[in-house]
Design a protein around this motif. Structure first.
Motif, PDB file in Angstrom:
ATOM      1  N   LEU A  34     -35.456 -57.954  -7.206  1.00  0.00           N
ATOM      2  CA  LEU A  34     -34.752 -57.213  -6.025  1.00  0.00           C
ATOM      3  C   LEU A  34     -34.066 -55.999  -6.468  1.00  0.00           C
ATOM      4  O   LEU A  34     -34.204 -54.975  -5.506  1.00  0.00           O
ATOM      5  CB  LEU A  34     -33.481 -58.143  -5.480  1.00  0.00           C
ATOM      6  CG  LEU A  34     -32.778 -57.627  -4.004  1.00  0.00           C
ATOM      7  CD1 LEU A  34     -33.626 -57.524  -3.115  1.00  0.00           C
ATOM      8  CD2 LEU A  34     -31.711 -58.518  -3.882  1.00  0.00           C
ATOM      9  N   TRP A  52     -31.981 -59.104   2.485  1.00  0.00           N
ATOM     10  CA  TRP A  52     -31.397 -59.600   1.414  1.00  0.00           C
ATOM     11  C   TRP A  52     -29.800 -59.585   1.860  1.00  0.00           C
ATOM     12  O   TRP A  52     -29.392 -58.825   2.791  1.00  0.00           O
ATOM     13  CB  TRP A  52     -31.456 -58.888   0.100  1.00  0.00           C
ATOM     14  CG  TRP A  52     -30.926 -57.265   0.318  1.00  0.00           C
ATOM     15  CD1 TRP A  52     -31.219 -56.439   0.964  1.00  0.00           C
ATOM     16  CD2 TRP A  52     -29.687 -57.013  -0.417  1.00  0.00           C
ATOM     17  NE1 TRP A  52     -30.511 -55.321   0.723  1.00  0.00           N
ATOM     18  CE2 TRP A  52     -29.475 -55.626  -0.088  1.00  0.00           C
ATOM     19  CE3 TRP A  52     -28.604 -57.651  -1.252  1.00  0.00           C
ATOM     20  CZ2 TRP A  52     -28.404 -54.741  -0.247  1.00  0.00           C
ATOM     21  CZ3 TRP A  52     -27.557 -56.718  -1.826  1.00  0.00           C
ATOM     22  CH2 TRP A  52     -27.493 -55.483  -1.259  1.00  0.00           C
ATOM     23  N   ASN A  53     -29.028 -60.149   0.860  1.00  0.00           N
ATOM     24  CA  ASN A  53     -27.362 -60.308   1.264  1.00  0.00           C
ATOM     25  C   ASN A  53     -26.634 -60.401   0.297  1.00  0.00           C
ATOM     26  O   ASN A  53     -25.668 -59.466  -0.311  1.00  0.00           O
ATOM     27  CB  ASN A  53     -27.226 -61.494   2.342  1.00  0.00           C
ATOM     28  CG  ASN A  53     -26.927 -60.786   3.918  1.00  0.00           C
ATOM     29  OD1 ASN A  53     -25.738 -60.225   3.959  1.00  0.00           O
ATOM     30  ND2 ASN A  53     -27.843 -61.293   4.510  1.00  0.00           N
ATOM     31  N   CYS A  54     -26.903 -61.408  -0.714  1.00  0.00           N
ATOM     32  CA  CYS A  54     -25.847 -61.845  -1.741  1.00  0.00           C
ATOM     33  C   CYS A  54     -26.134 -61.536  -3.032  1.00  0.00           C
ATOM     34  O   CYS A  54     -25.421 -61.242  -3.761  1.00  0.00           O
ATOM     35  CB  CYS A  54     -25.601 -63.467  -1.544  1.00  0.00           C
ATOM     36  SG  CYS A  54     -27.012 -64.312  -2.129  1.00  0.00           S
ATOM     37  N   LYS A  55     -27.490 -61.348  -3.313  1.00  0.00           N
ATOM     38  CA  LYS A  55     -27.807 -60.963  -4.470  1.00  0.00           C
ATOM     39  C   LYS A  55     -27.401 -61.994  -5.590  1.00  0.00           C
ATOM     40  O   LYS A  55     -26.999 -61.592  -6.867  1.00  0.00           O
ATOM     41  CB  LYS A  55     -27.579 -59.507  -5.015  1.00  0.00           C
ATOM     42  CG  LYS A  55     -28.629 -59.053  -5.828  1.00  0.00           C
ATOM     43  CD  LYS A  55     -28.245 -57.528  -6.156  1.00  0.00           C
ATOM     44  CE  LYS A  55     -29.036 -57.211  -7.361  1.00  0.00           C
ATOM     45  NZ  LYS A  55     -28.131 -57.173  -8.563  1.00  0.00           N
ATOM     46  N   ALA A  56     -27.311 -63.141  -5.131  1.00  0.00           N
ATOM     47  CA  ALA A  56     -26.654 -64.255  -6.105  1.00  0.00           C
ATOM     48  C   ALA A  56     -27.300 -65.592  -5.905  1.00  0.00           C
ATOM     49  O   ALA A  56     -26.553 -66.718  -6.152  1.00  0.00           O
ATOM     50  CB  ALA A  56     -24.970 -64.314  -5.957  1.00  0.00           C
ATOM     51  N   GLY A  57     -28.540 -65.730  -5.174  1.00  0.00           N
ATOM     52  CA  GLY A  57     -29.107 -66.943  -4.962  1.00  0.00           C
ATOM     53  C   GLY A  57     -28.409 -67.644  -4.103  1.00  0.00           C
ATOM     54  O   GLY A  57     -28.733 -69.142  -4.159  1.00  0.00           O
ATOM     55  N   LYS A  58     -27.596 -67.331  -3.172  1.00  0.00           N
ATOM     56  CA  LYS A  58     -26.748 -68.148  -2.367  1.00  0.00           C
ATOM     57  C   LYS A  58     -27.050 -68.081  -0.989  1.00  0.00           C
ATOM     58  O   LYS A  58     -26.488 -68.922  -0.116  1.00  0.00           O
ATOM     59  CB  LYS A  58     -25.113 -67.984  -2.936  1.00  0.00           C
ATOM     60  CG  LYS A  58     -24.946 -68.742  -4.093  1.00  0.00           C
ATOM     61  CD  LYS A  58     -24.863 -70.382  -4.057  1.00  0.00           C
ATOM     62  CE  LYS A  58     -24.986 -71.077  -5.320  1.00  0.00           C
ATOM     63  NZ  LYS A  58     -26.171 -71.568  -5.576  1.00  0.00           N
ATOM     64  N   CYS A  59     -27.552 -66.827  -0.415  1.00  0.00           N
ATOM     65  CA  CYS A  59     -27.415 -66.846   0.886  1.00  0.00           C
ATOM     66  C   CYS A  59     -28.971 -67.063   1.455  1.00  0.00           C
ATOM     67  O   CYS A  59     -28.996 -67.396   2.627  1.00  0.00           O
ATOM     68  CB  CYS A  59     -27.408 -65.385   1.490  1.00  0.00           C
ATOM     69  SG  CYS A  59     -28.749 -64.168   1.022  1.00  0.00           S
ATOM     70  N   GLY A  60     -29.949 -67.233   0.713  1.00  0.00           N
ATOM     71  CA  GLY A  60     -31.292 -67.728   0.997  1.00  0.00           C
ATOM     72  C   GLY A  60     -32.116 -66.412   2.021  1.00  0.00           C
ATOM     73  O   GLY A  60     -33.206 -66.640   2.509  1.00  0.00           O
ATOM     74  N   SER A  61     -31.631 -65.206   1.712  1.00  0.00           N
ATOM     75  CA  SER A  61     -32.273 -64.316   2.701  1.00  0.00           C
ATOM     76  C   SER A  61     -33.550 -63.533   2.016  1.00  0.00           C
ATOM     77  O   SER A  61     -34.373 -63.307   2.797  1.00  0.00           O
ATOM     78  CB  SER A  61     -31.328 -63.096   2.945  1.00  0.00           C
ATOM     79  OG  SER A  61     -30.238 -63.619   3.469  1.00  0.00           O
ATOM     80  N   CYS A  62     -33.699 -63.704   0.555  1.00  0.00           N
ATOM     81  CA  CYS A  62     -34.552 -62.530  -0.055  1.00  0.00           C
ATOM     82  C   CYS A  62     -35.675 -63.293  -0.379  1.00  0.00           C
ATOM     83  O   CYS A  62     -36.510 -62.935  -1.274  1.00  0.00           O
ATOM     84  CB  CYS A  62     -33.736 -61.935  -1.212  1.00  0.00           C
ATOM     85  SG  CYS A  62     -33.196 -63.272  -2.464  1.00  0.00           S
ATOM     86  N   LEU A  72     -37.269 -66.485  -4.860  1.00  0.00           N
ATOM     87  CA  LEU A  72     -36.017 -65.525  -4.427  1.00  0.00           C
ATOM     88  C   LEU A  72     -36.120 -64.261  -5.199  1.00  0.00           C
ATOM     89  O   LEU A  72     -36.228 -64.421  -6.249  1.00  0.00           O
ATOM     90  CB  LEU A  72     -34.708 -66.105  -4.793  1.00  0.00           C
ATOM     91  CG  LEU A  72     -34.274 -67.517  -3.973  1.00  0.00           C
ATOM     92  CD1 LEU A  72     -33.097 -67.962  -4.294  1.00  0.00           C
ATOM     93  CD2 LEU A  72     -34.368 -67.190  -2.340  1.00  0.00           C
ATOM     94  N   CYS A  74     -33.898 -62.174  -5.515  1.00  0.00           N
ATOM     95  CA  CYS A  74     -32.601 -61.978  -6.429  1.00  0.00           C
ATOM     96  C   CYS A  74     -32.456 -62.796  -7.673  1.00  0.00           C
ATOM     97  O   CYS A  74     -31.637 -62.465  -8.501  1.00  0.00           O
ATOM     98  CB  CYS A  74     -31.326 -61.933  -5.771  1.00  0.00           C
ATOM     99  SG  CYS A  74     -31.017 -63.752  -5.181  1.00  0.00           S
TER     100      CYS A  74
HETATM  101  S1  FES Z   1     -30.107 -62.037  -1.845  1.00  0.00           S
HETATM  102 FE1  FES Z   1     -29.078 -63.916  -1.235  1.00  0.00          FE
HETATM  103  S2  FES Z   1     -30.416 -65.564  -2.147  1.00  0.00           S
HETATM  104 FE2  FES Z   1     -31.394 -63.615  -2.767  1.00  0.00          FE
END
Ligand code: FES
Ligand code: SF4
Ligand code: SF4
Ligand code: FES
Lengths: 256, 281
Positions: A34, A52-62, A72, A74
């Motif tokens: 990412l 994308w949103n969280c860049k922590a593997g927690k929002c499921g967007s990417c 993912l 990110c």
């Molecule tokens: S940006 Fe949230 S899971 Fe990848």
């Protein structure tokens, strides 16, 4: 480790068409895919669409596909690729594309709505629910889901056969059925909803051939096939193919 | 499309009837069927090769109808032996259910059960769907067919009968356990002895039991089907044990497949006189 230049191919386009575009872009130590997509955006293609949103593997967007594997963006480290490897990124290939790396995942929301919600037990008000850890342990694993829909994207039932989307809920939502069926307080049975039977008759459980690709791609490491889909298949067998269980339930009406 | 999730079908050209799956009109236009760069074909190829080897070996042994008993050992392929043409086994599971009219190898009568058990096993299903049917060959690698109904109709809907094969598998495992106990005799039937063959049968039966008990249907029957573990502490405990075995079901499936073939081969070597069973005591 020092910075180096990597070769990326990123799918660009929309529903009218598109293709893979080449980018040569700097990579630094510790970066994830990412980061590189963001660098492409910042330096070479400001209109590149990516969710994308969280860049922590927690929002499921990417969610996207990297070298053909649903992942993912990110949570995919650059260090897993060789420096001279070409890295190809496409949007999810099971869903309609919106633009560039962004797909329309509303299939999943439709399927979510088709699963009857938790049925509150009669006679218990808010704050009065009591559950034992051993009873909620199984559903808890499924609650780790971040709804990235990588499993839905990978599942060959809908990925390879668009026409099956109508009949098949996909691993994520069959897992939801399993979660509710294992929920110690769900009163669906009393409300006339048979989750075991409908899993097969309405949500397409029979389409799943337990080949475990959903489990393989789940970033939360949920054992979808072993702990949700196969137990659900066994529960459907109880209802539909096992006269002994049926007889046992008739004779001795004891709650399980 | 009826789910309403596909609002933007391409307008320029009409839908191409040949375009399906990842090439369906609404999806990102990527000409390649898949873009995987790893050796994704290795696992299904190895699986198919392994299963094929076992099928070849077991077909040869099952049809041969010879060299399956070398006192006190019996090959797991031929136990229980339920035809008149069985070699008499001292004290063994050898019942004359099928009379003289049965002229084929007695193994064929009994192997249906372990074969059905393994064919409908959730792990082996994954293995042969991927390895032999390419359905799918690997994750995100497209299937080479135009239509797919999975296990929704005949014949694959019969996979739902797995639990009945599990019940039979428990019986067969019980009989093989008995055979292993009989292995603690010497060539003339005296107890309290052990040879290399006893050890081979012992390892095999442990793996057979581990595989059988790690079955998903077993996991369901001992406790998985309950909604409230808290009301059934004993079954919850059992479910926990079976679950930890179940997590290794694939490994146990292969280990027991290899061990059953090796146990049979060992008996074959001894029975045909190619090898002398070393006695420990
Ligand atoms: S940006 Fe949230 S899971 Fe990848
Ligand atoms: S195990 Fe079933 S739900 Fe999961 S990817 Fe395979 S077919 Fe789809
Ligand atoms: S089950 Fe796993 S792969 Fe599927 S949506 Fe949830 S987190 Fe993503
Ligand atoms: S033996 Fe493999 S699941 Fe039952």
């Amino acid at each position: 480790m020092t910075a180096y230049e990597a070769h990326f191919r990123v799918w660009r386009g929309d529903v009218e068409g598109g293709g893979l575009k080449d980018f040569h872009v700097e990579v630094n130590e510790g970066e994830v895919v990412l980061d590189i997509v963001h660098r492409i955006q910042a330096t070479q293609a400001p209109d590149l669409a990516v969710r994308w949103n969280c860049k922590a593997g927690k929002c499921g967007s990417c969610s996207a596909e990297i070298n053909g594997r649903p992942r993912l963006l990110c949570m995919t480290r650059m260090s897993v690729f060789g420096r001279d490897e070409t890295i190809t990124i496409t949007p999810l290939r099971a869903f309609p594309v919106v633009r560039d790396l962004v797909t329309d995942v509303s299939f999943n929301y439709e399927k979510a709505r088709e699963v009857p919600a938790f049925v509150p037990p009669e006679g218990l008000g808010p704050g009065e629910y009591r559950m034992w850890q051993e009873d909620v342990g199984r559903p808890q694993e499924f609650r780790k889901c971040i709804e990235c829909f990588l499993c839905q994207d990978t599942c060959h039932v809908v990925r390879d056969f668009e026409e099956n989307k109508q009949a098949f809920a996909g691993p994520r939502f069959l897992m939801r059925v399993a979660e509710l069926d294992m929920h110690p307080l769900d009163a669906a049975g009393e409300a006339g909803i048979d989750r075991k039977r409908t899993a097969q008759e309405e949500h397409g459980l029979g389409y799943c051939n337990i080949t475990k690709c959903c489990t393989e791609v789940c970033p939360e490491g949920i054992k979808i096939t072993d702990n949700a889909l196969i137990p659900l298949k066994e529960r459907a067998v109880d209802r539909k193919y096992d006269p002994l269980v049926w007889l046992g339930n008739k004779i001795r009406r004891r709650p399980s | 499309m009826a789910t309403g999730t596909d609002p933007q079908a391409r307008t320029t050209s009409g839908p191409d009837p040949a375009a399906h799956g990842v090439h369906a009109p609404s999806r990102a236009a990527v000409p390649a069927r898949h873009l995987r760069t790893d050796r994704w074909w290795l696992a299904p190829a190895a699986t198919a090769a392994g299963l094929f080897a076992f099928v070849v070996y077991s077909t040869w042994r099952a049809f041969s109808g010879a060299d399956y008993y070398a006192e006190p050992y019996v090959s797991p392929f031929y136990s229980p032996c339920v035809a008149q043409n069985c070699v008499p086994m001292k004290g063994g599971a050898n019942w004359e259910i099928f009379g003289a009219w049965w002229g084929l190898s007695p193994a064929l009568l009994i192997l249906i059960f372990p074969l059905g058990f393994r064919l409908t096993c959730y792990y082996y299903r994954k293995a042969y769907y991927r390895g032999f049917w390419a359905s799918p060959p690997a994750c995100a690698v497209p299937e080479p067919r135009a239509k797919y109904t999975g296990e929704t109709r005949f014949p694959l809907i019969l996979q739902n009968l797995h639990r009945y094969f599990f019940y039979f598998a428990v019986i067969v495992a019980g009989i093989l356990t008995y055979d292993t106990v009989l292995g603690f005799r010497d060539e003339s039937g005296r107890w309290g002895h052990m040879g290399l063959g006893t050890l081979v049968l012992l390892i095999n039966i442990v793996l057979i039991w581990a595989y059988t008990l790690s079955c998903h249907s077993c996991r369901h029957i001992v406790g998985g089907r309950l909604k409230h573990f808290s009301r059934h502490p004993v079954r919850y405990r059992l479910w926990g044990w079976v679950s930890s075995l179940n997590a290794r079901h694939m490994a146990l499936a292969w280990a027991s497949l290899v061990s059953v073939a090796l146990a049979d081969f060992y008996v074959y070597l001894v029975a045909s006189g190619a090898f002398d069973d070393p006695r420990f005591f």
